[in-house]
Design a protein around this motif. Structure first.
Motif, PDB file in Angstrom:
ATOM      1  N   ALA A  50       0.793  -1.156   0.117  1.00  0.00           N
ATOM      2  CA  ALA A  50      -0.102   0.070  -0.089  1.00  0.00           C
ATOM      3  C   ALA A  50       0.747   1.176  -0.110  1.00  0.00           C
ATOM      4  O   ALA A  50       1.815   1.135   0.680  1.00  0.00           O
ATOM      5  CB  ALA A  50      -1.023   0.011   1.043  1.00  0.00           C
ATOM      6  N   GLY A  51       0.393   2.429  -0.766  1.00  0.00           N
ATOM      7  CA  GLY A  51       1.252   3.415  -0.831  1.00  0.00           C
ATOM      8  C   GLY A  51       0.326   4.754  -0.994  1.00  0.00           C
ATOM      9  O   GLY A  51      -0.668   4.673  -1.584  1.00  0.00           O
ATOM     10  N   ALA A  52       0.757   5.750  -0.798  1.00  0.00           N
ATOM     11  CA  ALA A  52       0.266   7.027  -1.025  1.00  0.00           C
ATOM     12  C   ALA A  52       1.258   8.037  -1.145  1.00  0.00           C
ATOM     13  O   ALA A  52       1.828   8.324  -0.096  1.00  0.00           O
ATOM     14  CB  ALA A  52      -0.908   7.366  -0.111  1.00  0.00           C
ATOM     15  N   GLY A  53       1.265   8.969  -2.214  1.00  0.00           N
ATOM     16  CA  GLY A  53       2.267   9.987  -2.238  1.00  0.00           C
ATOM     17  C   GLY A  53       1.929  11.205  -1.606  1.00  0.00           C
ATOM     18  O   GLY A  53       0.679  11.465  -1.883  1.00  0.00           O
ATOM     19  N   LEU A  54       2.809  12.034  -1.052  1.00  0.00           N
ATOM     20  CA  LEU A  54       2.209  13.258  -0.507  1.00  0.00           C
ATOM     21  C   LEU A  54       3.469  14.075  -0.839  1.00  0.00           C
ATOM     22  O   LEU A  54       4.339  14.089  -0.235  1.00  0.00           O
ATOM     23  CB  LEU A  54       2.147  13.269   1.059  1.00  0.00           C
ATOM     24  CG  LEU A  54       1.899  14.451   1.618  1.00  0.00           C
ATOM     25  CD1 LEU A  54       0.409  14.889   1.130  1.00  0.00           C
ATOM     26  CD2 LEU A  54       1.638  14.407   3.396  1.00  0.00           C
ATOM     27  N   PHE A  55       3.041  15.069  -1.679  1.00  0.00           N
ATOM     28  CA  PHE A  55       3.937  16.163  -2.013  1.00  0.00           C
ATOM     29  C   PHE A  55       3.775  17.262  -1.229  1.00  0.00           C
ATOM     30  O   PHE A  55       2.584  17.995  -0.967  1.00  0.00           O
ATOM     31  CB  PHE A  55       3.721  16.342  -3.620  1.00  0.00           C
ATOM     32  CG  PHE A  55       3.848  15.194  -4.374  1.00  0.00           C
ATOM     33  CD1 PHE A  55       5.155  14.848  -4.876  1.00  0.00           C
ATOM     34  CD2 PHE A  55       3.234  14.568  -4.870  1.00  0.00           C
ATOM     35  CE1 PHE A  55       5.674  13.734  -5.572  1.00  0.00           C
ATOM     36  CE2 PHE A  55       3.092  13.456  -5.630  1.00  0.00           C
ATOM     37  CZ  PHE A  55       4.549  12.985  -5.864  1.00  0.00           C
ATOM     38  N   GLY A  56       4.834  18.169  -0.743  1.00  0.00           N
ATOM     39  CA  GLY A  56       4.945  19.257   0.016  1.00  0.00           C
ATOM     40  C   GLY A  56       6.098  19.515   0.875  1.00  0.00           C
ATOM     41  O   GLY A  56       6.691  18.540   1.427  1.00  0.00           O
TER      42      GLY A  56
END
Length: 122
Positions: A21-27
Motif C-alpha cells: 500500500a502506498g500514497a504519495g504526499l508532495f509538499g
C-alpha cells in the motif's frame, strides 16, 4: 484481523505477506499539516506494522514465511518536497531491518523492495 484469519483458514496458513500500500504526499516539510503527515505515516508505516503483527503467529506456527515490504528509493535518499513520504519509507526500512533480525531464527524471511521513479498513466 478477520481478513487475515479467513485467509489463513481457507488457505491452510499464510506463506507470504506483501505490504504494497502506498500514497504519495508532495509538499515541503513546513507545508504539510499534522493531519496529512499522520495519514501518510498511517499508510506507509502503521498499516504494514499491523499486518506483520497479525501474520507472524501463523508464520511462526508453520516454521516459515516471507514478508515483502515495498519501500522506495526514497527510503534511502530523500528528495525536496517529499519529506513526509521519505519519513514513512525510512521508517518502513528501519522496521524491516529490525524485524529481519527478530524472525530469522523462526524461518521467516524479510525482503525490502526499493523501486525508483517510473511513469504511470496517473
Amino acid at each position: 484481523e478477520e481478513a487475515v484469519r479467513t485467509a489463513a483458514d481457507r488457505l491452510g496458513g499464510i506463506d507470504v505477506l506483501v505490504n504494497n500500500a502506498g500514497a504519495g504526499l508532495f509538499g515541503a516539510v513546513e507545508e504539510v499539516s499534522d493531519a496529512e503527515v499522520r495519514d501518510q505515516l498511517e499508510t506507509l508505516v502503521v498499516a504494514p506494522w499491523r499486518l506483520v503483527r497479525l501474520v507472524l503467529p501463523f508464520m511462526r506456527a508453520q516454521g516459515h514465511g516471507h514478508i515483502v515490504n515495498v519501500s522506495s528509493l526514497t527510503g534511502r535518499i530523500a528528495f525536496p518536497g517529499l519529506g513526509a513520504y521519505a519519513a514513512g519509507k525510512y521508517a518502513l526500512e528501519g522496521m524491516s531491518q529490525a524485524l529481519a533480525a527478530e524472525v530469522a531464527s523462526d524461518g521467516i524471511r524479510i525482503t525490502v523492495v526499493e523501486p525508483g521513479c517510473f511513469a504511470t498513466h496517473y
